[in-house]
Design a protein around this motif. Sequence first.
Motif, PDB file in Angstrom:
ATOM      1  N   TYR A  82     -37.109 -28.336 -73.043  1.00  0.00           N
ATOM      2  CA  TYR A  82     -36.887 -28.461 -74.222  1.00  0.00           C
ATOM      3  C   TYR A  82     -35.480 -29.211 -74.766  1.00  0.00           C
ATOM      4  O   TYR A  82     -34.602 -28.732 -74.100  1.00  0.00           O
ATOM      5  CB  TYR A  82     -37.247 -27.238 -75.032  1.00  0.00           C
ATOM      6  N   ASP A  87     -36.698 -33.909 -82.477  1.00  0.00           N
ATOM      7  CA  ASP A  87     -37.874 -33.532 -83.334  1.00  0.00           C
ATOM      8  C   ASP A  87     -38.886 -34.318 -82.668  1.00  0.00           C
ATOM      9  O   ASP A  87     -39.382 -35.141 -83.867  1.00  0.00           O
ATOM     10  CB  ASP A  87     -37.424 -33.338 -84.670  1.00  0.00           C
ATOM     11  N   THR A  88     -39.550 -34.192 -81.918  1.00  0.00           N
ATOM     12  CA  THR A  88     -40.822 -34.775 -81.362  1.00  0.00           C
ATOM     13  C   THR A  88     -41.867 -34.009 -81.112  1.00  0.00           C
ATOM     14  O   THR A  88     -41.664 -32.935 -80.886  1.00  0.00           O
ATOM     15  CB  THR A  88     -40.614 -35.870 -80.306  1.00  0.00           C
ATOM     16  N   ASN A  92     -41.198 -30.323 -79.324  1.00  0.00           N
ATOM     17  CA  ASN A  92     -41.469 -29.098 -79.912  1.00  0.00           C
ATOM     18  C   ASN A  92     -42.533 -28.293 -79.146  1.00  0.00           C
ATOM     19  O   ASN A  92     -42.372 -27.104 -79.483  1.00  0.00           O
ATOM     20  CB  ASN A  92     -41.816 -29.445 -81.511  1.00  0.00           C
ATOM     21  N   MET A 126     -34.625 -25.115 -83.097  1.00  0.00           N
ATOM     22  CA  MET A 126     -35.471 -25.588 -83.656  1.00  0.00           C
ATOM     23  C   MET A 126     -35.380 -25.596 -85.508  1.00  0.00           C
ATOM     24  O   MET A 126     -35.905 -26.109 -86.327  1.00  0.00           O
ATOM     25  CB  MET A 126     -36.988 -24.982 -83.397  1.00  0.00           C
ATOM     26  N   LYS A 127     -34.116 -25.136 -85.678  1.00  0.00           N
ATOM     27  CA  LYS A 127     -33.715 -24.758 -87.039  1.00  0.00           C
ATOM     28  C   LYS A 127     -34.777 -24.155 -87.831  1.00  0.00           C
ATOM     29  O   LYS A 127     -34.816 -24.422 -89.094  1.00  0.00           O
ATOM     30  CB  LYS A 127     -33.371 -26.351 -87.915  1.00  0.00           C
ATOM     31  N   ARG A 128     -35.383 -23.232 -87.318  1.00  0.00           N
ATOM     32  CA  ARG A 128     -36.484 -22.004 -87.748  1.00  0.00           C
ATOM     33  C   ARG A 128     -35.512 -20.865 -87.879  1.00  0.00           C
ATOM     34  O   ARG A 128     -35.441 -19.957 -87.206  1.00  0.00           O
ATOM     35  CB  ARG A 128     -37.341 -22.012 -87.069  1.00  0.00           C
TER      36      ARG A 128
END
Length: 207
Positions: A82, A87-88, A92, A126-128
């Motif tokens: 990863y 952001d693809t 992901n 992942m910015k979650r």
Amino acid sequence: MENSNAMKKSLRVLVVVAIAAAMLSAAGCNKLRARDQLNKGVQSYKNSKYEEAIDHFQQAVSLDPGLLNARLYLATAFAQQYIPGADTPDNNKMAEQAIDQYKEVLKRDPKNINSVKGIAYLYLQMKRFDDAKAYYRKATELDPNDPEPYYSVAVIDWTQSYQPRMEERAKLGLKPEEPLKDKKVCTALSAKNSTYIQDGITALNKA
């Protein structure tokens, strides 16, 4: 007649025993093959051949679903593939596959802190952010003396409070370093960010 019935019962018992023995033998063979695949995967991983390692670890998990080390290595290999910030869909997917394997480990070993922290880290990248904080908090429950998860929660809180400030500056045509002077905007931001700020301070105080 009685002898015939007795023989039939004996035959049935023998068949059941034979089937059970065959199943145990097959299970034992699968476990050995799984460990062999695990060892091959570890060697590939050490040589940075991650796709090859993933294949070996997947075979190990398929042969022995309860082999937690294989799942941990599989998750780690996916995570290694990863690329944070890219952001693809394919990228992901790597992160999601890693998270799925970590979660499989947690189903069998709920206190496996490496899996908890692995999930938290991936969600962070992942910015979650809310998901990341939830897992970092789980990590603090498992090991209250580890400062890293507390710092990570504080970093996330700072990020979540920083983004709205930058967005408002952009709307007002301000540069990032220019102060916000609009009282209405400042009041709204203060109300929106106060929870994050307090949560971050609390986390830092526990670190």
